[in-house]
Design an enzyme around this catalytic site. Structure first.
Site, short mmCIF file in Angstrom:
data_model
loop_
_atom_site.label_atom_id
_atom_site.label_comp_id
_atom_site.label_asym_id
_atom_site.label_seq_id
_atom_site.Cartn_x
_atom_site.Cartn_y
_atom_site.Cartn_z
N LYS A 115 -59.02 7.29 12.51
CA LYS A 115 -59.02 8.76 12.42
C LYS A 115 -58.28 9.27 11.19
CE LYS A 115 -59.77 10.14 17.20
NZ LYS A 115 -59.37 11.01 18.28
N LYS A 217 -70.23 2.75 17.63
CA LYS A 217 -70.26 3.37 18.96
C LYS A 217 -70.80 4.80 18.91
CE LYS A 217 -65.72 5.43 19.35
NZ LYS A 217 -64.52 5.71 20.06
N LYS A 220 -68.91 11.62 19.12
CA LYS A 220 -69.18 13.04 18.83
C LYS A 220 -68.95 13.37 17.37
CE LYS A 220 -65.31 13.84 21.87
NZ LYS A 220 -65.03 14.42 23.15
P1 AMP Z 1 -62.96 11.22 24.16
O1 AMP Z 1 -64.13 12.12 24.09
O2 AMP Z 1 -62.71 10.46 22.91
O3 AMP Z 1 -61.76 11.89 24.76
O4 AMP Z 1 -63.41 10.10 25.20
C1 AMP Z 1 -63.52 10.36 26.57
C2 AMP Z 1 -63.84 9.09 27.32
O5 AMP Z 1 -65.15 8.62 26.96
C3 AMP Z 1 -62.90 7.92 27.04
O6 AMP Z 1 -62.66 7.24 28.25
C4 AMP Z 1 -63.67 7.07 26.08
O7 AMP Z 1 -63.27 5.71 26.15
C5 AMP Z 1 -65.08 7.25 26.57
N1 AMP Z 1 -66.06 7.02 25.50
C6 AMP Z 1 -66.16 7.71 24.33
N2 AMP Z 1 -67.17 7.23 23.57
C7 AMP Z 1 -67.73 6.21 24.30
C8 AMP Z 1 -68.84 5.31 24.06
N3 AMP Z 1 -69.57 5.37 22.96
N4 AMP Z 1 -69.12 4.40 25.03
C9 AMP Z 1 -68.40 4.34 26.17
N5 AMP Z 1 -67.34 5.15 26.44
C10 AMP Z 1 -67.02 6.08 25.53
#
Ligand code: AMP
Ligand code: TRP
Length: 355
Positions: A115, A217, A220
C-alpha cells in the site's frame, strides 16, 4: 474474566465497492459462523483513513458495508454489528499495542509495503501502525476466531505475537491480579490475559483472483472494473464480466490437478464451487473437457442467482438510512460495554492510574 469464551470477530473496511472476493473470502463465512458462535462484525472506518484521510462519503460507505452484512444474512440482534470509530477502546488498546509491537515486526508486513508503494517516507504513520489497530479490534473482545481472506494471514500472526508478548511481559501482574487464563503456547502451558487468536482462512475461496489476471487478487483498487464482480452489479453486468473474463484456449481439464499452471481456469472453477457450495472436483466432474463457452454462461447464471438477491436486499436496506444508523448505534453501545470490561483489566495490568 477467568475464562475465554469462543468468540468470532472480523472487520471490513468501508472503502469503495465490495466485490466477490470480499463476499466469498469473508462475508459469506461471517454468515455461516453465526449459527454456532457468538460473533462481532465491524465496519472498520478508522482503518480506511490510513490511506486516504479525506473522504467525501465515509459515512455512506460505512452504511453500505453494513447493508451488505445485513443483506447477506448477518443477524444484528443475535450478534453485534457496529462501526469501529464508535468504540474508542479500539484506539486506546491500539496505542498500548503500539508499545508492545516492535518496529521490526511491522517492517515485515507485506500489506504496508504494497500500500505504501515506492514512496514509503510519505505513507501515513497510521498505515504503518494499521496492524496494531487490527490486533486491538480483535483483542478488545478477547476474540478467539477471525474469519478473513488469505491476504490477512500475516496480520493475524502479528496479532498472536502481540498477545503473546503482552501476556509474557505482564505475566507477574496477570498472576497477581488473578485475571489470567491457561492456554497452550506450543507445548508450553502459560497463563495469559489475551487469547492467541486463530485465523479462519480455509474455506472454498480464501483468495478470489482478478477476472483479468489470474495471478492477481480481486481487489477494489484495481483500475479495471472488469477485473471484479461488485456486489451491486446487475445481472447484465455480471454476465458481461464473466463473458469477458480472461481464459486460456484449452477446454476445462478432466481432473482438478489439470488446473495447476492455469490460474484463470482455476479461479473460475473455484468461484463456481464456492458459489454452488460444492467442491472443485464436483465442478470438474460436471464440466471437465468442456469449453469455456459452455462453462461461462453456467457460471454467470449461478453468480446472478446467488448475488442478485443480495444486491436487491442491499438496495432495499440502504434506502432506510435510519434503520442502518440505528443498528450501528445500538451495536456500538453493546460493543463498547464488552470492550470496556476488557480495557478495565488491561489498564490495571499495565498499571495506568484510573479509578
Ligand atoms: P477489505 O475490503 O480489504 O477490508 O477486506 C475485507 C475482507 O475481504 C477481508 O477478510 C479480506 O481478506 C477479504 N478479501 C478481500 N479481497 C479478497 C479476495 N480477492 N479473495 C478473498 N478474500 C478477500
Ligand atoms: N485488515 C482487514 C482487511 O483489510 C480489515 C480488518 C480490520 C479486520 N480489523 C480487523 C479483519 C479485525 C479482521 C479482524 O481486510
Amino acid at each position: 474474566m477467568n475464562t475465554i469464551q469462543p468468540r468470532v470477530f472480523s472487520g471490513v473496511q468501508p472503502t469503495g465497492n465490495l466485490h466477490l472476493g470480499n463476499y466469498l473470502g469473508a462475508i459469506k463465512r461471517f454468515v455461516a459462523l453465526q449459527d454456532d458462535h457468538d460473533c462481532i462484525y465491524c465496519v472498520v472506518d478508522m482503518h480506511s483513513i490510513t490511506v486516504q484521510m479525506v473522504h467525501e462519503d465515509l459515512a455512506d460507505q460505512t452504511r453500505e458495508v453494513t447493508a451488505a452484512f445485513l443483506a447477506a444474512g448477518i443477524d444484528p440482534e443475535k450478534h453485534i454489528v457496529f462501526n469501529q470509530s464508535r468504540v474508542p477502546q479500539h484506539a486506546e488498546l491500539a496505542w498500548i499495542f503500539n508499545c508492545v509491537a516492535r518496529m521490526g515486526w511491522l517492517n515485515r508486513m507485506t500489506q504496508f509495503k504494497e500500500k505504501a508503494g515506492k514512496d514509503r517516507e510519505n505513507a501515513s504513520v497510521g498505515l504503518f501502525a494499521y496492524p496494531t489497530l487490527m490486533a486491538a479490534d480483535i483483542l478488545a473482545y478477547r476474540a478467539t476466531h477471525v474469519p478473513v481472506g488469505d491476504d490477512q494471514k500475516q496480520h493475524l500472526e502479528l496479532t498472536r505475537d502481540i498477545a503473546q508478548k503482552f501476556n509474557n511481559d505482564f505475566s507477574d501482574r496477570i498472576a497477581e491480579l488473578g485475571v489470567g487464563v491457561e492456554m497452550m503456547v506450543g507445548e508450553e502451558k502459560v497463563n495469559g490475559f489475551f487469547p492467541l487468536t486463530e485465523p479462519l482462512i480455509e474455506g472454498p475461496a480464501p483468495r478470489v483472483m482478478s477476472l483479468r489476471d489470474g495471478t492477481k487478487k480481486m481487489s477494489k483498487s484495481d483500475p479495471s472494473d472488469l477485473s471484479r464482480i461488485n456486489l451491486t452489479d446487475d445481472a447484465d453486468t455480471i454476465a458481461k464480466k464473466i463473458r469477458k473474463a480472461k481464459t486460456d484456449p484449452a477446454p476445462l481439464p478432466s481432473e482438478v490437478e489439470g488446473l495447476k499452471e492455469r490460474p484463470e481456469a482455476e479461479n473460475l472453477v473455484t468461484i463456481f464451487a464456492a458459489l454452488a457450495e460444492t467442491s472443485r472436483s464436483a465442478v470438474i466432474s460436471d464440466f471437465g473437457g468442456r469449453q469455456f463457452s459452455d462453462f461461462k454462461p453456467a457460471l454467470a447464471e449461478l453468480a446472478v442467482e446467488k448475488l442478485a438477491p443480495i444486491a436487491a436486499e442491499m438496495r432495499r436496506i440502504s434506502g432506510d438510512r435510519a434503520y442502518v444508523d440505528g443498528i450501528l448505534k445500538r451495536g456500538g453501545e453493546r460493543a463498547e460495554a464488552e470492550a470496556e470490561q476488557v480495557m478495565k483489566v488491561a489498564r490495571k495490568i499495565i498499571g495506568l492510574l484510573r479509578d
